[in-house]
Design an enzyme around this catalytic site. Structure first.
Site, PDB file in Angstrom:
ATOM      1  N   LYS A  23       0.838  -1.206   0.000  1.00  0.00           N
ATOM      2  CA  LYS A  23       0.000   0.000   0.000  1.00  0.00           C
ATOM      3  C   LYS A  23       0.874   1.258   0.000  1.00  0.00           C
ATOM      4  O   LYS A  23       0.625   2.211  -0.742  1.00  0.00           O
ATOM      5  CB  LYS A  23      -0.949  -0.016   1.210  1.00  0.00           C
ATOM      6  N   GLN A  48      -4.611  -1.556   9.451  1.00  0.00           N
ATOM      7  CA  GLN A  48      -4.544  -2.884   8.828  1.00  0.00           C
ATOM      8  C   GLN A  48      -5.155  -3.935   9.755  1.00  0.00           C
ATOM      9  O   GLN A  48      -4.828  -4.003  10.931  1.00  0.00           O
ATOM     10  CB  GLN A  48      -3.079  -3.219   8.502  1.00  0.00           C
ATOM     11  N   ASP A  74     -11.058   2.724   4.181  1.00  0.00           N
ATOM     12  CA  ASP A  74     -11.425   1.310   4.051  1.00  0.00           C
ATOM     13  C   ASP A  74     -12.932   1.139   3.882  1.00  0.00           C
ATOM     14  O   ASP A  74     -13.404   0.064   3.529  1.00  0.00           O
ATOM     15  CB  ASP A  74     -10.999   0.538   5.314  1.00  0.00           C
TER      16      ASP A  74
HETATM   17  N1  GUN Z   1      -7.266  -6.938   5.946  1.00  0.00           N
HETATM   18  C1  GUN Z   1      -7.739  -7.652   4.893  1.00  0.00           C
HETATM   19  N2  GUN Z   1      -8.304  -6.844   3.991  1.00  0.00           N
HETATM   20  C2  GUN Z   1      -8.209  -5.596   4.478  1.00  0.00           C
HETATM   21  C3  GUN Z   1      -8.622  -4.317   3.994  1.00  0.00           C
HETATM   22  O1  GUN Z   1      -9.210  -4.161   2.931  1.00  0.00           O
HETATM   23  N3  GUN Z   1      -8.306  -3.266   4.798  1.00  0.00           N
HETATM   24  C4  GUN Z   1      -7.668  -3.400   5.983  1.00  0.00           C
HETATM   25  N4  GUN Z   1      -7.437  -2.309   6.699  1.00  0.00           N
HETATM   26  N5  GUN Z   1      -7.285  -4.559   6.457  1.00  0.00           N
HETATM   27  C5  GUN Z   1      -7.550  -5.653   5.701  1.00  0.00           C
END
Ligand code: GUN
Length: 276
Positions: free
Chosen positions: A40, A84, A107
């Site tokens: 990311k 995350q 998100d």
């Molecule tokens: N863990 C798995 N998928 C995601 C996501 O799309 N965002 C975040 N923050 N954590 C995740």
């Protein structure tokens, strides 16, 4: 490419003196989370979005984490906040998702954004979860018609299954959600025009579950214990012979998800600067 489109928009904002900054919060040292966070951050730098990482110890308390989020909420230089997931045991993910300001919730997990997605109220001002949003974008860019199609989503998580089912419904698909308690899973999947696997089990979807000519979207990211390779939820080699379109893992939905995070961060920046 979505990333190129975002890059152009970010450059235009810079000319107006507006920067876009994403705060990326990681708690603990889960290797998969570390790898997602790195990817990311790398993509942010490719498109011109600033990223600031907050790496917290696995012993971080709920209070410390929420205090950090509060600080980021109040900081006008921070446009997006991503925590995350999964969080280490003992930390309450739902409370964390609620704590992030909806307009910084890149998100799309805050109940306000989920509510806007569910009801359609102010839908265009809501932030959509990256993976489901990416799947819809992928189908549209591949000119795959969604309207009137039977879409079967396997998995009902808040991150993928549930919001994706809602987005498909909004696109006028007839939607079925399957999960671990579903009876006749194979038969239901076999009726799908669009089959989405978001289960988290390698080779869960086999050729006998797929209708000839169906579109198969593999959202799974699993590590194969023997080969140590990343594999999806779909038995790709056999299903590709039956499907008219299939996304590979790695390389299909994963990169699309990160691209949509960039789009969401741009969107949040526009939103906060009154540019929407
Ligand atoms: N863990 C798995 N998928 C995601 C996501 O799309 N965002 C975040 N923050 N954590 C995740």
């Amino acid at each position: 490419m979505i990333k190129d489109e975002v890059k152009i928009e970010i450059a235009k904002l810079k000319e107006k003196g507006i920067e876009s900054t994403l705060a990326v919060v990681i708690v603990g040292d889960d290797p998969a989370s570390r790898s997602y966070v790195n990817s990311k951050k790398k993509t942010c730098s490719e498109v011109g979005i600033n990223s600031i990482e907050y790496a917290l110890d696995s012993t971080t308390t709920q209070e410390d984490l929420e205090n950090l989020i509060e600080r980021l909420n109040q900081d006008p230089k921070i446009n997006g906040i991503l925590v995350q997931l999964p969080l280490p045991n003992g930390l309450d993910e739902a409370r964390v998702c609620k704590k992030i300001l909806p307009q910084k919730d890149v998100d799309g997990f805050h109940p306000m954004n989920v509510g806007m997605l569910t009801t359609g109220i102010d839908f265009e001002y809501s932030i959509k979860p990256c993976t489901p949003f990416g799947v819809i974008e992928l189908l549209k860019r591949e000119n795959i018609e969604i309207r009137g199609k039977h879409a079967v989503v396997i998995g009902r998580s808040n991150i993928v299954g549930k919001p994706l089912a809602l987005l498909l419904l909004r696109e006028n698909a007839t939607v079925t959600i399957c999960h671990s308690h579903t009876k006749n899973l194979k038969e239901i999947c076999k009726t799908a025009d669009i089959l989405v696997a978001a289960v988290g089990k390698p080779k869960f979807v086999t050729a006998d579950m797929v209708k000839e000519g169906a579109v198969v979207i593999d959202v799974g990211i699993n590590r194969d214990e023997t080969s140590k390779k990343i594999v999806g939820d779909v038995d790709f080699e056999v299903v590709k012979e039956v499907a008219s379109y299939i996304t590979p893992v790695p390389g299909g939905v994963g990169p699309m998800t990160v691209a949509m995070l960039m789009k969401n961060t741009l969107f949040a920046t526009l939103l906060q600067n009154g540019l929407l």
